[in-house]
Design a protein around this motif. Sequence first.
Motif, short mmCIF file in Angstrom:
data_model
loop_
_atom_site.label_atom_id
_atom_site.label_comp_id
_atom_site.label_asym_id
_atom_site.label_seq_id
_atom_site.Cartn_x
_atom_site.Cartn_y
_atom_site.Cartn_z
N ALA A 114 0.86 -1.21 -0.13
CA ALA A 114 -0.12 0.01 -0.03
C ALA A 114 0.91 1.28 0.07
O ALA A 114 0.66 2.33 -0.70
CB ALA A 114 -0.88 -0.04 1.29
N LEU A 115 1.88 1.36 0.62
CA LEU A 115 2.76 2.10 0.90
C LEU A 115 3.74 2.77 -0.48
O LEU A 115 3.77 3.91 -0.86
CB LEU A 115 3.90 2.31 2.14
N PHE A 161 -5.81 5.69 2.79
CA PHE A 161 -6.17 4.19 2.96
C PHE A 161 -4.82 3.52 2.97
O PHE A 161 -4.87 2.37 3.43
CB PHE A 161 -6.77 4.17 1.68
N ALA A 162 -3.68 4.06 2.62
CA ALA A 162 -2.51 3.26 2.61
C ALA A 162 -1.85 3.59 3.98
O ALA A 162 -1.51 2.42 4.64
CB ALA A 162 -1.39 3.97 1.57
N ASP A 163 -1.80 4.68 4.49
CA ASP A 163 -1.44 4.79 6.02
C ASP A 163 -2.12 6.20 6.47
O ASP A 163 -1.78 7.21 5.65
CB ASP A 163 0.10 4.99 6.07
N TYR A 180 -6.98 1.63 7.32
CA TYR A 180 -5.47 1.88 6.68
C TYR A 180 -4.86 0.59 6.54
O TYR A 180 -4.63 -0.03 7.50
CB TYR A 180 -4.94 3.25 7.21
N MET A 181 -4.24 0.44 5.28
CA MET A 181 -3.87 -0.96 5.25
C MET A 181 -2.26 -1.20 5.73
O MET A 181 -2.03 -2.37 6.07
CB MET A 181 -3.57 -1.05 3.69
N ILE A 207 -15.88 0.63 2.71
CA ILE A 207 -16.30 1.38 3.96
C ILE A 207 -15.25 2.51 4.26
O ILE A 207 -15.77 3.69 4.68
CB ILE A 207 -15.78 0.06 5.19
N PHE A 208 -13.98 2.60 3.63
CA PHE A 208 -13.28 3.65 3.54
C PHE A 208 -13.97 4.76 3.13
O PHE A 208 -13.96 6.05 3.34
CB PHE A 208 -12.13 3.33 3.13
N ILE A 209 -14.32 4.49 1.76
CA ILE A 209 -15.06 5.79 1.13
C ILE A 209 -16.16 6.29 1.68
O ILE A 209 -16.48 7.56 1.85
CB ILE A 209 -15.16 5.35 -0.49
#
Length: 457
Positions: free
Chosen positions: A342-343, A382-384, A414-415, A437-439
């Motif tokens: 993700a990062l 979402f990544a961090d 966050y992943m 869910i994040f959106i």
Amino acid sequence: MINGKMLREQPSLGSTRNKLWFLLPSLCGIFLFMMPYPTEGGFTIPVAILASHFKSVLAPVMAELLLSLVVASALATAVFRWLIPNVELPSFWNDLLRPTHFWSAVRVVGAALVLMVYFQLGSEAIYSSNTGGLLFGDLMPSLLAVFVFAGLFLPLLLNFGLLELMSTLLTPIMRPVFRLPGRSAIDCGASWLGDGSVGILMTSRQYDQGFYTQREAAIIGTSFSLVSISFTLVVLAQVKLEHLIFPFYATISVAGIIAAIVMARIPPLSRKSDSLVDGTEPRADRDHVPEGDTPLSYGFAQALVKVSTMDSPTQQIKQGLHNALEMVLGLLPVVMALGTAALIVAEYTPLFDWLGKPFIPLLQLLNIPEAVEASRTILVGFADMFLPAILAADISSDKTRFIIAALSVTQLIYMSEVGALLLGSRIPVNFFDMVIIFILRTLITLPVIALMAHWLL
């Protein structure tokens, strides 16, 4: 079902031994996981203090310890899953070392990434301080320390009757507001005061034991596993707004509660099954307080029944050790694999910049200054969750930085940590669920945060 009347008719259940077995471990559990402890930077909990000392003591060998644990987990998994899959293992070790083929492969990838970061092999995109280096050097030492102490001490909260008492007392509040049983308030409190990973671990353990339905576990894991109070100060420091801690915490509290209420009632969480982990239906009367009992008397009766059937103290210690091993060996490689991926996407591709552009009109409608610059931060969390605060540091408007920092906390998924922990657990939330869910949490909390910011600042 044991009620107050039956308890009075069975004096052995209400013996001094049972009362002490309920009271003393439960008080210890509350102290360790839920007692706010003031520090120079705000508040924390005793388990987090123990984890911090553990991390400090092992700091000189932490990298080598993490490397050994993650590689050992991957090797053992590869051997027992693929090379000798028919060899019988004790139940605990079989479950730990023989996950599905997919999760076995994720562990191997996590081990490969740890080796690449430690020895700085391959592309810098993998081992840089903004990607794999960040995971391996900053996040994973903290997770290891939390996993060790949370795993060891979780039985104090889970196995000595406290949750049975809280379930009865708080269900009249939690059920209508969040569509959850009262016992979930303990998970929520541990997350809020301590660390989101603690809440996920508690929720996962109770789901595995049949106390939550699939829907309930999914709601708790994706709605209440916030970063700790102390880490919100780190976020505020990054955006240079430490002096706004009280309006900031009020804002994320209001936005977080509203999001939890709404998310429990809309897809994908509302469509999760109301069956237990084994596919059976929960008891229809599990929230019912028998006639003639009060919630307090009935909850206390259920707590005493729990401790009366409890395994020996040796078995409780054994379960704590199993918890810690399962977290350390099962989840650390997953966090490394998914978090690094993700990062890398966030750091080396324009994906999140592109995804943020549709939010510019919404930001402008909400009268948020520097809307174009702010749009770059909307989905990168979402990544961090710390990335939005890093990107927002150069934005001149205090109000915009305040909104971005609060949004990054209330988005929750966050992943690099929470997402990876959810995927690595048995909580029924998949990657697509987490994206949605994040959106949705972003769309729900952003207007609330903007309104609070315009009002408070």
